[in-house]
Motif scaffolding. Structure first.
Motif, PDB file in Angstrom:
ATOM      1  N   LEU A  63      26.681  85.410  41.098  1.00 24.63           N
ATOM      2  CA  LEU A  63      26.519  86.235  40.086  1.00 24.63           C
ATOM      3  C   LEU A  63      24.981  86.154  39.580  1.00 24.63           C
ATOM      4  CD1 LEU A  63      29.797  86.176  38.008  1.00 24.63           C
ATOM      5  CD2 LEU A  63      28.993  88.070  39.299  1.00 24.63           C
ATOM      6  N   GLN A  64      24.689  84.905  39.555  1.00 22.00           N
ATOM      7  CA  GLN A  64      23.110  84.824  39.156  1.00 22.00           C
ATOM      8  C   GLN A  64      22.055  85.338  40.019  1.00 22.00           C
ATOM      9  OE1 GLN A  64      23.015  80.580  38.581  1.00 22.00           O
ATOM     10  NE2 GLN A  64      23.821  80.508  36.583  1.00 22.00           N
ATOM     11  N   ARG A  65      22.325  85.108  41.555  1.00 19.86           N
ATOM     12  CA  ARG A  65      21.593  85.662  42.618  1.00 19.86           C
ATOM     13  C   ARG A  65      21.622  87.132  42.678  1.00 19.86           C
ATOM     14  NH1 ARG A  65      19.021  81.512  45.614  1.00 19.86           N
ATOM     15  NH2 ARG A  65      18.643  83.010  47.183  1.00 19.86           N
ATOM     16  N   GLU A  66      22.687  87.810  42.453  1.00 13.81           N
ATOM     17  CA  GLU A  66      23.039  89.158  42.508  1.00 13.81           C
ATOM     18  C   GLU A  66      22.019  89.644  41.321  1.00 13.81           C
ATOM     19  OE1 GLU A  66      26.525  92.022  41.266  1.00 13.81           O
ATOM     20  OE2 GLU A  66      27.144  90.767  42.861  1.00 13.81           O
ATOM     21  N   ARG A  67      22.060  89.147  40.288  1.00 12.21           N
ATOM     22  CA  ARG A  67      21.249  89.765  39.065  1.00 12.21           C
ATOM     23  C   ARG A  67      19.710  89.655  39.503  1.00 12.21           C
ATOM     24  NH1 ARG A  67      25.200  87.615  35.624  1.00 12.21           N
ATOM     25  NH2 ARG A  67      23.925  85.892  35.604  1.00 12.21           N
ATOM     26  N   ARG A  68      19.165  88.515  39.980  1.00 15.86           N
ATOM     27  CA  ARG A  68      18.099  88.252  40.406  1.00 15.86           C
ATOM     28  C   ARG A  68      17.460  89.215  41.679  1.00 15.86           C
ATOM     29  NH1 ARG A  68      18.552  82.677  40.010  1.00 15.86           N
ATOM     30  NH2 ARG A  68      18.153  82.127  42.155  1.00 15.86           N
ATOM     31  N   GLN A  69      18.431  89.387  42.705  1.00 13.26           N
ATOM     32  CA  GLN A  69      17.931  90.172  44.030  1.00 13.26           C
ATOM     33  C   GLN A  69      18.297  91.523  43.636  1.00 13.26           C
ATOM     34  OE1 GLN A  69      19.846  88.320  47.356  1.00 13.26           O
ATOM     35  NE2 GLN A  69      19.189  86.287  46.548  1.00 13.26           N
ATOM     36  N   ASN A  70      18.906  92.067  42.585  1.00 10.65           N
ATOM     37  CA  ASN A  70      19.129  93.445  42.354  1.00 10.65           C
ATOM     38  C   ASN A  70      20.097  94.150  43.634  1.00 10.65           C
ATOM     39  OD1 ASN A  70      19.498  95.591  40.774  1.00 10.65           O
ATOM     40  ND2 ASN A  70      17.648  96.484  41.602  1.00 10.65           N
ATOM     41  N   SER A  71      21.100  93.164  44.089  1.00 11.73           N
ATOM     42  CA  SER A  71      21.742  93.583  45.329  1.00 11.73           C
ATOM     43  C   SER A  71      23.004  92.939  45.288  1.00 11.73           C
ATOM     44  CB  SER A  71      21.069  93.556  46.685  1.00 11.73           C
ATOM     45  OG  SER A  71      21.997  93.709  47.866  1.00 11.73           O
ATOM     46  N   GLU A  72      24.183  93.514  45.617  1.00  9.91           N
ATOM     47  CA  GLU A  72      25.624  92.927  45.880  1.00  9.91           C
ATOM     48  C   GLU A  72      25.694  92.223  47.078  1.00  9.91           C
ATOM     49  OE1 GLU A  72      28.124  96.801  47.530  1.00  9.91           O
ATOM     50  OE2 GLU A  72      28.656  95.912  45.485  1.00  9.91           O
ATOM     51  N   TYR A  73      24.866  92.689  47.976  1.00  9.56           N
ATOM     52  CA  TYR A  73      24.781  91.706  49.070  1.00  9.56           C
ATOM     53  C   TYR A  73      23.707  90.541  49.098  1.00  9.56           C
ATOM     54  CZ  TYR A  73      27.603  94.934  51.317  1.00  9.56           C
ATOM     55  OH  TYR A  73      28.757  95.908  51.870  1.00  9.56           O
ATOM     56  N   VAL A  74      24.092  89.307  48.543  1.00 10.88           N
ATOM     57  CA  VAL A  74      23.297  88.156  47.942  1.00 10.88           C
ATOM     58  C   VAL A  74      22.767  87.627  49.182  1.00 10.88           C
ATOM     59  CG1 VAL A  74      23.040  86.426  46.700  1.00 10.88           C
ATOM     60  CG2 VAL A  74      24.565  88.147  46.064  1.00 10.88           C
ATOM     61  N   LYS A  75      21.484  87.341  49.239  1.00 10.45           N
ATOM     62  CA  LYS A  75      20.837  86.484  50.441  1.00 10.45           C
ATOM     63  C   LYS A  75      20.951  85.129  50.030  1.00 10.45           C
ATOM     64  CE  LYS A  75      16.427  85.473  52.541  1.00 10.45           C
ATOM     65  NZ  LYS A  75      15.019  85.633  52.535  1.00 10.45           N
ATOM     66  N   VAL A  76      21.731  84.332  50.849  1.00  6.04           N
ATOM     67  CA  VAL A  76      21.852  82.846  50.417  1.00  6.04           C
ATOM     68  C   VAL A  76      21.216  81.799  51.789  1.00  6.04           C
ATOM     69  CG1 VAL A  76      24.038  83.491  49.257  1.00  6.04           C
ATOM     70  CG2 VAL A  76      24.099  83.049  51.617  1.00  6.04           C
ATOM     71  N   PRO A  77      21.064  80.559  51.110  1.00  6.18           N
ATOM     72  CA  PRO A  77      20.708  79.909  52.265  1.00  6.18           C
ATOM     73  C   PRO A  77      21.881  79.343  53.258  1.00  6.18           C
ATOM     74  CG  PRO A  77      20.949  78.702  50.168  1.00  6.18           C
ATOM     75  CD  PRO A  77      21.053  80.064  49.955  1.00  6.18           C
TER      76      PRO A  77
END
Length: 221
Positions: free
Chosen positions: A163-177
């Motif tokens: 949820l945090q990264r979705e807001r930062r990246q402004n995309s529901e497909y979240v880039k993750v390591p």
């Protein structure tokens, strides 16, 4: 790099390319490329520069009194680091910065920034405003990290992380390591994380790709 190349850096928001080039010249700012895995800032080492990630990604590593490292949070393009040690002029900062991709880093001498005001005019005020805004966003990331680690279960951590990264990246497909890096960021066992994500997939809570995850909010209870 030219002013046009650096225009996307948040620190230079509202500046023209020609103004960026003047700023770089008058402050002695430098730009350098580094390979993945490079330590661009070491804990307890004096530092006079504010680092800005022009492109690439890094991770903040915190060193405890026993010499163990934990991952603080990820740093993406536009993020600043080294601000505390540069501003305070002390070598007591127990954090390092390590690149997780190839990256280009801009180094801004903090003392030069302070004395360059008369030469820079309006540009100086704009950059100082952007500096404070970027520094404030960094504090938000730190608060989010505290909130993340306060979650009671690993599943709750994964959900909040997405949820945090979705807001930062402004995309529901979240880039993750990768799983190793993700486990470090969530401060958990990699095997336990892999099992939990597999179960979340089976429960329909997340979809996973090679470098992304998507959270199905309808399945969150």
């Amino acid at each position: 790099m030219t002013g046009e190349d650096l225009r996307g850096v948040p620190l230079f928001k509202d500046l023209l390319p020609t103004e960026i080039e003047l700023f770089v010249k008058f402050t002695g700012t430098t730009v350098k490329s580094y390979p993945r895995g490079e330590r661009v800032l070491e804990a307890f080492v004096p530092n006079a520069n504010i680092g800005v990630i022009v492109n690439g990604e890094a991770q903040l590593l915190a060193l405890d009194r026993l010499g163990n490292e934990t991952v603080g949070h990820s740093l993406e393009s536009g993020a600043m680091f080294g601000t505390i040690s540069a501003i305070l002029g002390e070598d007591l900062i127990a954090t390092s910065v390590q690149l997780t991709t190839d990256a280009t880093i801009m180094w801004l001498p903090y003392r030069s920034l302070l004395v360059a005001g008369p030469k820079l005019g309006r540009m100086h005020g704009i950059v100082m405003k952007n500096l404070l805004e970027t520094f404030s966003r960094k504090n938000v990331l730190m608060m989010q990290k505290v909130e993340l680690l306060s979650q009671k279960t690993l599943r709750d951590r994964v959900i909040l992380y997405l949820l945090q990264r979705e807001r930062r990246q402004n995309s529901e497909y979240v880039k993750v390591p990768g799983r190793v890096q993700l486990a470090k960021e969530l401060e958990c066992n990699r095997s336990a994380l892999t099992r939990e994500i597999s179960q979340m997939q089976a429960d329909g809570i997340v979809e996973c790709g090679e470098h992304w995850m998507r959270l199905n909010k309808e399945k969150i209870h």
